[in-house]
Design an enzyme around this catalytic site. Structure first.
Site, PDB file in Angstrom:
ATOM      1  N   HIS A  29      48.590  -0.090  47.100  1.00 46.88           N
ATOM      2  CA  HIS A  29      48.326  -1.139  46.111  1.00 46.88           C
ATOM      3  C   HIS A  29      47.514  -0.594  44.948  1.00 46.88           C
ATOM      4  CE1 HIS A  29      44.049  -1.827  47.227  1.00 46.88           C
ATOM      5  NE2 HIS A  29      44.441  -1.652  48.487  1.00 46.88           N
ATOM      6  N   CYS A  76      43.855   0.961  53.469  1.00 44.73           N
ATOM      7  CA  CYS A  76      45.032   0.997  52.603  1.00 44.73           C
ATOM      8  C   CYS A  76      44.907   2.130  51.588  1.00 44.73           C
ATOM      9  CB  CYS A  76      45.206  -0.332  51.889  1.00 44.73           C
ATOM     10  SG  CYS A  76      45.813  -1.664  52.964  1.00 44.73           S
TER      11      CYS A  76
END
Length: 560
Positions: A455, A474
């Protein structure tokens, strides 16, 4: 484990049952085959066999091969030992060049036994069928174990790293041995089992180079002292020159004053810093000196660890794929073995490690909501709320109580947050799309058990740091719009301008990829770039140390 003495006893009883006339009627190969059959049947298929003090490790593959072969010897014929046995010995001696240990494959025992067999053949002594049977089993075991390590790795990573999912290749090692018996060169068959990717070949070349450096004595450590920069003059500068010349960071052209730190030396320091993931400032500061002083032997060992990691990779990465190197803090998009897009990334902190696994990116989400995981809500966000009750409103969070259609929106100002603890946190937090959203403008999804994805991030300034372990697991990407444009691959419907326009509407939108793409999130502390530059990185998660400890333990057959 069945003791060798017990096996020998069983064999002796079996041999006594054979009539002299029957034994004389058999060819040498048939007598060797009979000894092989008796040895394996006496030991049983599930136990480790001891042959002259050497443990056999391929305890399932070895009997399987010989049953398929009718117990015929693989490495000898009616005139004694065949040339392919000596070819295998030479291949085993090259194990160090693959980052493995030749002694794990019965090297000394085989070398001695083959010397003895050759001597007996040259002196025309009658061959000993029992000795040849033992030698045949050891040679086959050495081949199968070495083949399994080349093809699959010596260690199963999932046994030492709980957050490491390997997709190791499916290889029929018994068929590989059958090819050798059919006439193929053992060394060539073994080489074919190594990873086919060019990155592995480049890393192997780097290992050979660093092993040579280590054998030549490596380099002299630079004495501790103040940082060195342009204009510095001392004997430490001369030592710095010699050190950088050893690894090719500095050319060996003659200079008038070796004690003087000049611009050419500063350029060499910057090159060294760049390929070691250090701050690139052209000064030999404490961090740079520490990296320079790592011995050549240690660098060779580090390369060997990363060769092992390549053996855990899938056989096919894809004709096009994304690869993230956690320890290198970078992402590459590869098409037909050429890098077409590259960017810096941020990865998980050491206490929230980014896992290692392969998957497939199937869709992306523009202007995503951030549904805050419970552990992050109570560990990271709750303390901020307690310090500043307006934090949730300022950062665009919505508070929910309950799940599904019955979930109730809660006014954060109505909650006495001083009484809320991690143990009694009944809320769900969701951050709205926009410039403050922790996921940034887009996220790239490959649903997995780790709940990890790629992301964007609003914290763009952190990409300038040399080490970027700032996330909760992440992977934050430096160029999300470029990556989205590449993956959508539709210059009409999804041009860069249209992607940005969709994001600016701040309405969450899911877009499925017409061509899903494999993604490999890996952990390499050494790699070799396409131009041949060898890069080293700090062992961010301490995985090198764990792998080195696992490799130091006793050998095992990787195919079982």
């Amino acid at each position: 484990m069945v003791p060798f003495a017990a096996i020998r006893c069983v064999i002796a009883l079996s041999c006594a049952a054979l009539s002299p006339g029957a034994a004389q009627a058999q060819s040498l190969s048939e007598r060797v085959a009979e000894h092989i059959r008796q040895r394996l049947e006496a030991a049983g298929t599930a136990a480790a066999v001891s042959l002259g003090g050497e443990l056999v490790f391929a305890v399932e593959a070895l009997p399987s091969y010989y049953r398929r072969a009718g117990y015929r010897p693989a490495w000898s014929g009616d005139r004694g030992v065949l040339p392919r046995a000596f070819s295998l010995l030479e291949a085993l001696r090259g194990a160090e060049q693959e980052g493995l240990r030749a002694e794990d494959y019965h090297l000394e025992r085989l070398a001695s036994a083959l010397r003895d067999a050759r001597s007996r053949q040259l002196s025309r002594e009658p061959p000993d069928a029992e000795r040849l049977a033992e030698l045949d089993l050891l040679l086959s075991d050495a081949f199968l174990v070495y083949a399994s390590h080349l093809a699959l790795g010596r260690v199963n990573p999932e046994t030492i790293h709980p957050e490491w999912k390997a997709n190791r290749r499916g290889v029929d090692l018994t068929s590989a041995l059958e090819r050798v018996v059919a006439g193929d060169d053992p060394g060539a068959v073994l080489r074919e089992l190594t990873p086919a990717q060019e990155e592995y070949a480049r890393l192997r070349e780097a290992l050979s180079r660093y092993l040579r450096l280590a054998a030549q004595g490596g380099w002299v450590p630079i004495e501790p002292g103040p940082p060195l920069g342009v204009g510095s003059r001392s004997a430490r500068v001369a030592a710095l020159r010699a050190r950088l010349e050893a690894t090719g960071d500095l050319g060996d052209t003659a200079v008038a004053d070796t004690d003087l730190f000049d611009e050419a030396l500063a350029s060499a320091v910057r090159r060294f810093q760049s390929r070691h993931g250090l701050e690139v400032n052209g000064r030999a500061d404490s961090a740079t000196i520490a990296a320079l002083n790592v011995p050549a032997e240690e660098r060779a060992r580090q390369i060997a660890l990363n060769l092992e990691r390549w053996r855990w990779m899938p056989e096919e990465l894809g004709s096009r794929y994304i690869v993230v190197n956690i320890a290198g803090f970078d992402l590459r998009v590869v098409e037909r073995e050429e890098t077409v897009l590259e960017m810096r990334v941020m990865v998980g902190r050491p206490y929230r490690r980014t896992p290692v696994f392969s998957d497939t990116v199937r869709y992306l989400v523009l202007s995503p909501y951030w549904h805050v995981p419970h552990n992050i809500a109570v560990q990271d966000i709750l303390p901020r709320i307690k310090r500043d009750p307006s934090y949730l409103t300022q950062q665009g969070f919505t508070v929910f109580e309950g799940w599904g259609p019955n979930a109730r929106v809660v006014d954060p100002a109505s909650v006495d947050w001083s009484k809320v603890t991690a143990a009694n946190f009944p809320y769900r937090l969701r951050q709205d799309p926009g410039p403050l959203n922790a996921l940034g403008r887009v996220k790239f999804m490959f649903p997995n058990k780790y709940n990890v994805y790629l992301h964007d991030t609003p914290s763009r300034e952190l990409f300038d740091r040399p080490e970027r372990d700032f996330s909760s697991g992440c992977v934050r990407v430096e160029k999300p719009i470029e990556l989205a444009e590449y993956l959508l691959a539709d210059p009409v419907q999804w041009s860069r301008e249209r992607i940005i326009a969709a994001i600016d509407r701040r309405v969450e939108q899911t877009v499925r990829l017409s061509r899903p793409i494999p993604i490999h999130i890996q952990y390499w502390t050494v790699w070799v770039a396409e131009d041949g530059t060898v890069h080293f990185r700090r062992d961010l998660y301490g995985r090198d140390q764990m792998l080195a400890a696992a490799l130091a333990r006793s050998v095992a057959y990787a195919g079982s």
